[in-house]
Design a protein around this motif. Sequence first.
Motif, short mmCIF file in Angstrom:
data_model
loop_
_atom_site.label_atom_id
_atom_site.label_comp_id
_atom_site.label_asym_id
_atom_site.label_seq_id
_atom_site.Cartn_x
_atom_site.Cartn_y
_atom_site.Cartn_z
N ASP A 1 27.99 62.89 28.22
CA ASP A 1 27.02 62.38 29.20
C ASP A 1 27.18 60.88 29.39
O ASP A 1 27.12 60.37 30.51
N TYR A 2 27.38 60.16 28.29
CA TYR A 2 27.56 58.72 28.36
C TYR A 2 28.78 58.36 29.22
O TYR A 2 28.71 57.50 30.09
N ILE A 3 29.89 59.03 28.97
CA ILE A 3 31.12 58.76 29.73
C ILE A 3 30.92 59.12 31.20
O ILE A 3 31.33 58.37 32.09
N LYS A 4 30.27 60.25 31.47
CA LYS A 4 30.03 60.67 32.86
C LYS A 4 29.17 59.62 33.57
O LYS A 4 29.48 59.21 34.68
N ASN A 5 28.08 59.20 32.92
CA ASN A 5 27.20 58.20 33.53
C ASN A 5 27.92 56.88 33.72
O ASN A 5 27.77 56.22 34.75
N PHE A 6 28.70 56.46 32.73
CA PHE A 6 29.44 55.21 32.82
C PHE A 6 30.42 55.27 33.99
O PHE A 6 30.54 54.33 34.76
N SER A 7 31.12 56.40 34.12
CA SER A 7 32.09 56.56 35.20
C SER A 7 31.41 56.50 36.56
O SER A 7 31.92 55.90 37.50
N GLU A 8 30.25 57.15 36.68
CA GLU A 8 29.52 57.14 37.94
C GLU A 8 29.03 55.73 38.29
O GLU A 8 29.12 55.31 39.44
N ILE A 9 28.56 55.01 37.30
CA ILE A 9 28.07 53.65 37.53
C ILE A 9 29.22 52.73 37.93
O ILE A 9 29.12 51.97 38.90
N THR A 10 30.33 52.80 37.22
CA THR A 10 31.45 51.91 37.53
C THR A 10 32.09 52.28 38.85
O THR A 10 32.62 51.41 39.54
N ALA A 11 32.03 53.55 39.24
CA ALA A 11 32.60 53.96 40.52
C ALA A 11 31.77 53.40 41.68
O ALA A 11 32.29 53.12 42.75
N ARG A 12 30.47 53.20 41.46
CA ARG A 12 29.58 52.69 42.51
C ARG A 12 29.55 51.17 42.54
O ARG A 12 29.12 50.57 43.51
N THR A 13 29.94 50.53 41.46
CA THR A 13 29.86 49.08 41.35
C THR A 13 31.02 48.44 42.08
O THR A 13 32.17 48.80 41.88
N VAL A 14 30.69 47.52 42.93
CA VAL A 14 31.72 46.79 43.66
C VAL A 14 31.68 45.35 43.18
O VAL A 14 30.66 44.69 43.21
N LEU A 15 32.81 44.88 42.74
CA LEU A 15 32.92 43.51 42.24
C LEU A 15 33.28 42.60 43.41
O LEU A 15 34.29 42.77 44.05
N VAL A 16 32.40 41.65 43.69
CA VAL A 16 32.64 40.71 44.78
C VAL A 16 32.95 39.35 44.16
O VAL A 16 32.13 38.77 43.47
N LEU A 17 34.15 38.88 44.40
CA LEU A 17 34.59 37.59 43.87
C LEU A 17 34.38 36.51 44.93
O LEU A 17 34.59 36.76 46.13
N PRO A 18 34.02 35.31 44.53
CA PRO A 18 33.87 34.22 45.50
C PRO A 18 35.24 33.84 46.05
O PRO A 18 36.26 33.94 45.37
N GLU A 19 35.25 33.40 47.30
CA GLU A 19 36.50 32.96 47.90
C GLU A 19 36.88 31.61 47.32
O GLU A 19 36.04 30.78 47.04
#
Length: 65
Positions: free
Chosen positions: A46-64
């Motif tokens: 469950d932990y791995i599944k939840n972690f994978s779902e969270i990281t799949a939705r997270t978008v990393l936005v870097l400053p220009e």
Amino acid sequence: MLKQIMDEVVNNYDYSQTLDIPIEKLTGVEDQMPFGGIRSLPEMADYIKNFSEITARTVLVLPEL
């Protein structure tokens, strides 16, 4: 001789079959209780599944630069 036996088993095994057995019984840990702070196999899954779902939705936005 052992290699020949193992080759026969591996080559003739039906990998398409589904196993109707809990992972704990399959791995021989069904009667073992985890120590404090250690997750059980279902909790870890469950932990791995939840972690994978969270990281799949997270978008990393870097400053220009």
